[in-house]
Design a protein around this motif. Structure first.
Motif, PDB file in Angstrom:
ATOM      1  N   VAL A 197     -18.743  -1.064   7.351  1.00 31.45           N
ATOM      2  CA  VAL A 197     -17.603   0.682   8.100  1.00 31.45           C
ATOM      3  C   VAL A 197     -18.224   1.743   7.574  1.00 31.45           C
ATOM      4  N   TYR A 198     -18.960   2.731   8.459  1.00 31.02           N
ATOM      5  CA  TYR A 198     -19.152   3.995   8.172  1.00 31.02           C
ATOM      6  C   TYR A 198     -18.090   4.462   8.867  1.00 31.02           C
ATOM      7  N   THR A 199     -17.556   6.542   8.051  1.00 30.85           N
ATOM      8  CA  THR A 199     -16.953   7.156   9.106  1.00 30.85           C
ATOM      9  C   THR A 199     -18.022   8.647   8.361  1.00 30.85           C
ATOM     10  N   ASP A 200     -17.825   9.553   9.461  1.00 30.01           N
ATOM     11  CA  ASP A 200     -17.941  11.249   9.298  1.00 30.01           C
ATOM     12  C   ASP A 200     -16.320  12.046   8.939  1.00 30.01           C
ATOM     13  N   MET A 201     -15.245  11.035   9.047  1.00 29.64           N
ATOM     14  CA  MET A 201     -14.426  11.846   9.460  1.00 29.64           C
ATOM     15  C   MET A 201     -14.183  12.684   6.738  1.00 29.64           C
ATOM     16  N   SER A 202     -13.043  13.040   6.654  1.00 28.10           N
ATOM     17  CA  SER A 202     -12.852  12.811   5.857  1.00 28.10           C
ATOM     18  C   SER A 202     -11.518  11.979   4.639  1.00 28.10           C
ATOM     19  N   PHE A 203     -11.750  11.518   3.798  1.00 33.30           N
ATOM     20  CA  PHE A 203     -10.837  10.369   3.128  1.00 33.30           C
ATOM     21  C   PHE A 203     -10.795  10.750   1.820  1.00 33.30           C
ATOM     22  N   SER A 204      -9.411   9.782   1.657  1.00 35.87           N
ATOM     23  CA  SER A 204      -9.350  10.038  -0.059  1.00 35.87           C
ATOM     24  C   SER A 204      -9.515   8.403  -0.161  1.00 35.87           C
ATOM     25  N   ASP A 205      -9.626   8.128  -1.333  1.00 32.05           N
ATOM     26  CA  ASP A 205      -9.704   6.379  -2.073  1.00 32.05           C
ATOM     27  C   ASP A 205      -8.871   5.392  -1.698  1.00 32.05           C
ATOM     28  N   VAL A 206      -7.590   5.756  -1.244  1.00 32.01           N
ATOM     29  CA  VAL A 206      -6.518   5.169  -1.039  1.00 32.01           C
ATOM     30  C   VAL A 206      -6.531   3.759   0.214  1.00 32.01           C
ATOM     31  N   HIS A 207      -7.554   5.353   1.305  1.00 31.19           N
ATOM     32  CA  HIS A 207      -7.465   4.260   2.591  1.00 31.19           C
ATOM     33  C   HIS A 207      -8.780   4.397   2.964  1.00 31.19           C
ATOM     34  N   SER A 208      -9.879   3.734   2.671  1.00 26.85           N
ATOM     35  CA  SER A 208     -10.716   3.776   2.824  1.00 26.85           C
ATOM     36  C   SER A 208     -11.438   4.063   4.513  1.00 26.85           C
ATOM     37  N   PRO A 209     -12.363   3.452   4.628  1.00 27.35           N
ATOM     38  CA  PRO A 209     -13.305   3.458   6.390  1.00 27.35           C
ATOM     39  C   PRO A 209     -13.068   1.880   6.308  1.00 27.35           C
ATOM     40  N   GLN A 210     -13.100   0.623   5.215  1.00 33.85           N
ATOM     41  CA  GLN A 210     -13.727  -0.772   5.285  1.00 33.85           C
ATOM     42  C   GLN A 210     -11.820  -0.887   5.989  1.00 33.85           C
ATOM     43  N   GLU A 211     -10.918   0.136   5.010  1.00 36.90           N
ATOM     44  CA  GLU A 211      -9.685  -0.770   5.716  1.00 36.90           C
ATOM     45  C   GLU A 211      -9.165  -1.318   7.649  1.00 36.90           C
ATOM     46  N   ALA A 212      -9.892  -0.226   7.702  1.00 36.37           N
ATOM     47  CA  ALA A 212      -9.602  -0.142   9.211  1.00 36.37           C
ATOM     48  C   ALA A 212     -10.159  -1.843   9.524  1.00 36.37           C
ATOM     49  N   TYR A 213     -11.193  -2.499   9.484  1.00 38.14           N
ATOM     50  CA  TYR A 213     -11.468  -3.454   9.396  1.00 38.14           C
ATOM     51  C   TYR A 213     -11.413  -5.385   8.387  1.00 38.14           C
ATOM     52  N   THR A 214     -10.274  -4.828   8.442  1.00 33.69           N
ATOM     53  CA  THR A 214      -9.736  -6.267   7.722  1.00 33.69           C
ATOM     54  C   THR A 214      -8.233  -7.118   8.622  1.00 33.69           C
ATOM     55  N   LEU A 215      -7.975  -8.590   8.103  1.00 32.14           N
ATOM     56  CA  LEU A 215      -6.817  -8.859   8.480  1.00 32.14           C
ATOM     57  C   LEU A 215      -5.374  -8.486   8.027  1.00 32.14           C
ATOM     58  N   ASP A 216      -5.616  -7.892   7.159  1.00 34.80           N
ATOM     59  CA  ASP A 216      -4.060  -7.178   6.126  1.00 34.80           C
ATOM     60  C   ASP A 216      -3.919  -5.760   7.414  1.00 34.80           C
ATOM     61  N   GLU A 217      -2.627  -5.594   6.244  1.00 35.16           N
ATOM     62  CA  GLU A 217      -1.460  -3.987   6.836  1.00 35.16           C
ATOM     63  C   GLU A 217      -2.224  -2.905   5.912  1.00 35.16           C
ATOM     64  N   SER A 218      -3.340  -2.794   5.571  1.00 32.59           N
ATOM     65  CA  SER A 218      -4.096  -1.961   5.507  1.00 32.59           C
ATOM     66  C   SER A 218      -4.465  -1.047   6.481  1.00 32.59           C
ATOM     67  N   PHE A 219      -4.873   0.276   6.063  1.00 30.10           N
ATOM     68  CA  PHE A 219      -4.984   1.079   7.557  1.00 30.10           C
ATOM     69  C   PHE A 219      -6.374   2.094   6.528  1.00 30.10           C
ATOM     70  N   PHE A 220      -7.315   2.540   8.083  1.00 30.97           N
ATOM     71  CA  PHE A 220      -7.641   4.018   8.127  1.00 30.97           C
ATOM     72  C   PHE A 220      -7.063   4.785   8.209  1.00 30.97           C
ATOM     73  N   PHE A 248       0.733  -1.097  -0.298  1.00 33.56           N
ATOM     74  CA  PHE A 248       0.159  -0.750   0.062  1.00 33.56           C
ATOM     75  C   PHE A 248       0.725   1.029  -0.469  1.00 33.56           C
ATOM     76  N   CYS A 249       0.620   2.375  -0.412  1.00 35.19           N
ATOM     77  CA  CYS A 249       1.610   4.082  -0.524  1.00 35.19           C
ATOM     78  C   CYS A 249       0.349   4.711   0.644  1.00 35.19           C
ATOM     79  N   ALA A 250       1.247   5.293   0.918  1.00 37.57           N
ATOM     80  CA  ALA A 250       0.874   6.406   1.584  1.00 37.57           C
ATOM     81  C   ALA A 250      -0.245   7.502   1.170  1.00 37.57           C
ATOM     82  N   PRO A 251      -1.338   8.518   0.353  1.00 37.45           N
ATOM     83  CA  PRO A 251      -1.227   9.472   0.034  1.00 37.45           C
ATOM     84  C   PRO A 251      -0.205  10.648  -0.541  1.00 37.45           C
ATOM     85  N   ASN A 252      -0.286  10.884  -1.833  1.00 36.08           N
ATOM     86  CA  ASN A 252       0.825  12.240  -2.206  1.00 36.08           C
ATOM     87  C   ASN A 252       1.904  11.615  -1.491  1.00 36.08           C
TER      88      ASN A 252
END
Length: 450
Positions: A306-329, A194-198
């Motif tokens: 997973v839902y959130t009212d925080m702003s985010f990009s398409d790269v690290h979506s809210p659903q990635e906080a609820y996975t078993l890999d090293e992805s993240f929100f 995974f790559c961090a935004p920008n």
């Protein structure tokens, strides 16, 4: 419109097959390529490498007249059963970079596998997904033929450590040799990240900051070869170095030793880290709880959204906080009252909840003040829990809490709430949940009674 899309697709397919065919043809017809690896310990090896370098440079000049970019991102990829790591990595690369950043970047992919079925399938997928990048020269795909690799003697006829070292080192020597004149800087990553935004802008700012001083290697990850930045002018020498010792040492050791040979004695770690491995298999080690907790089932056996009212990009979506890999929100803007909530598809009886925030390496971007709440009695579409119970507050951005049966019964929501305004970004690495669907439990009980 249909005709133009079909036309672009055919052009891109023709381009990528022509690219691979020409590389294979040029290398197969040139005996010096074999000498590069077969004579890697001889005095003629530097001459052979020079011939290899001239072949790739000449090919670039004749086939694709293109401007030099600021950064080349180099990836070597092999087939792995049941995995699409390369395609996921390419998606992350392009989603994490803006249009202006993509104009500064060339992505160079070395398909380092001789399996023709995998090659055809991978080429088809890449050309289907990235037509515009291929046609503009922003994405280049290469392949080294089998006879470009050295023969490593193996008495036992099994894959040896020397063979593993050799394959990886020659793969990357070819990649680096080809990349020499594409750009000013070269970034080495892997095909499962995974790559961090920008990330391009972040890397550029670090390079500009260090311009007055000399450096050989900047590290934007502390994991093996991932996220290593070099000057492109050093690539021919590094490729030669890898070929000289291709079977003696692993790639990461050779790169770090190369750095010291060029007089950079200490590593330069650039934080925050911008690249993370995407794990294929999840392994969970509980080091904080003791007693009967090891008998609990694996986390995340419960499906949910997973839902959130925080702003985010398409790269690290809210659903990635609820996975078993090293992805993240990831969110850049945090205010008191913000939340991220997991809404389970079916109510569950929970045993434990674990929340991890912040970078795993340097502890930055934690949720400084927050709490976890359990929700019940969902209503509406999408469903919203109508009542909540406080489970616990985060301590230094972390929480790992066992749940009493009375509190964890028929839970429908797990909510992470922000309790104070926060400057800077927030990284939610994961929310793990242990439990069983209460619907399944009731069904089992009814079966037993009947």
């Amino acid at each position: 419109m249909r005709c133009s899309i079909k036309h672009c697709f055919r052009i891109s397919m023709l381009f990528i097959f022509l690219w691979l065919f020409t590389i294979l043809k040029v290398l197969e017809e040139n005996e010096d390529v074999k000498n590069v690896v077969n004579n890697h310990g001889s005095k003629n090896s530097s001459k052979s490498l020079g011939d290899w370098q001239s072949i790739t440079s000449k090919y670039l000049k004749e086939i694709h007249q293109r401007r030099k970019t600021w950064l080349t991102v180099g990836i070597t990829s092999e087939s792995r059963e049941g995995q699409n790591g390369l395609l996921d990595t390419l998606a992350s690369l392009y989603h994490a970079s803006s249009t202006s950043e993509q104009r500064q970047m060339t992505v160079l992919v070395h398909l380092a596998d001789s399996d023709p079925t995998w090659l055809r399938r991978t080429i088809f997928h890449i050309s289907s997904l990235y037509q515009s990048q291929i046609l503009t020269g922003q994405l280049l795909v290469i392949h080294a033929p089998p006879d470009a690799y050295p023969t490593v003697n193996n008495v036992q006829n099994e894959i040896s450590q020397e063979q593993i070292y050799s394959k990886q080192n020659v793969d990357h020597a070819f990649l680096m040799s080809f990349a020499t004149k594409l750009s000013t800087y070269f970034l080495l990553i892997e095909d499962n990240v995974f790559c961090a935004p920008n990330f391009v802008s972040h890397i550029r700012s670090k390079v500009n900051y260090r311009k007055p001083s000399t450096w050989v290697l900047l590290e934007f990850s502390n994991m093996g070869i991932l996220g290593k930045l070099l000057h492109s002018r050093d690539l021919p020498l590094l490729a030669h170095f890898l070929l000289l010792f291709h079977k003696e040492r692993p790639l990461d050791w050779l790169i770090f030793h190369f750095r010291t040979l060029l007089a950079q004695q200490s590593p330069i770690l650039c934080r925050p880290f911008l690249f993370y491995h995407r794990l294929t298999h999840f392994t969970f080690e509980n080091k904080t709880l003791t007693g009967h907790e090891e008998d609990l089932p694996d986390p995340y056996t419960l499906t949910g959204t997973v839902y959130t009212d925080m702003s985010f990009s398409d790269v690290h979506s809210p659903q990635e906080a609820y996975t078993l890999d090293e992805s993240f929100f990831w969110s850049y803007s945090i205010s008191s009252g913000n939340y991220l909530i997991v809404i389970l598809n079916n109510p569950a009886n929970l045993n434990r909840v674990q929340v991890r925030t912040g970078s795993i390496m340097d502890g930055k971007y934690i949720l400084e003040k927050g709490q976890v709440e359990l929700g019940y009695e969902p209503e509406g579409i999408p469903p919203k829990c109508t009542s909540f119970t406080l489970l616990g507050r985060l301590v230094q951005g972390q929480m790992d809490q066992l749940i009493l049966k009375s509190v964890g019964y028929e839970v429908s929501c797990v909510k992470l709430a922000v309790n104070a305004n926060q400057v800077g970004g927030l990284m939610i690495r994961h929310i793990y949940i242990w439990g069983e669907n209460s619907r399944n439990i009731k069904d089992d009980q009814e079966d037993d009674e009947s």
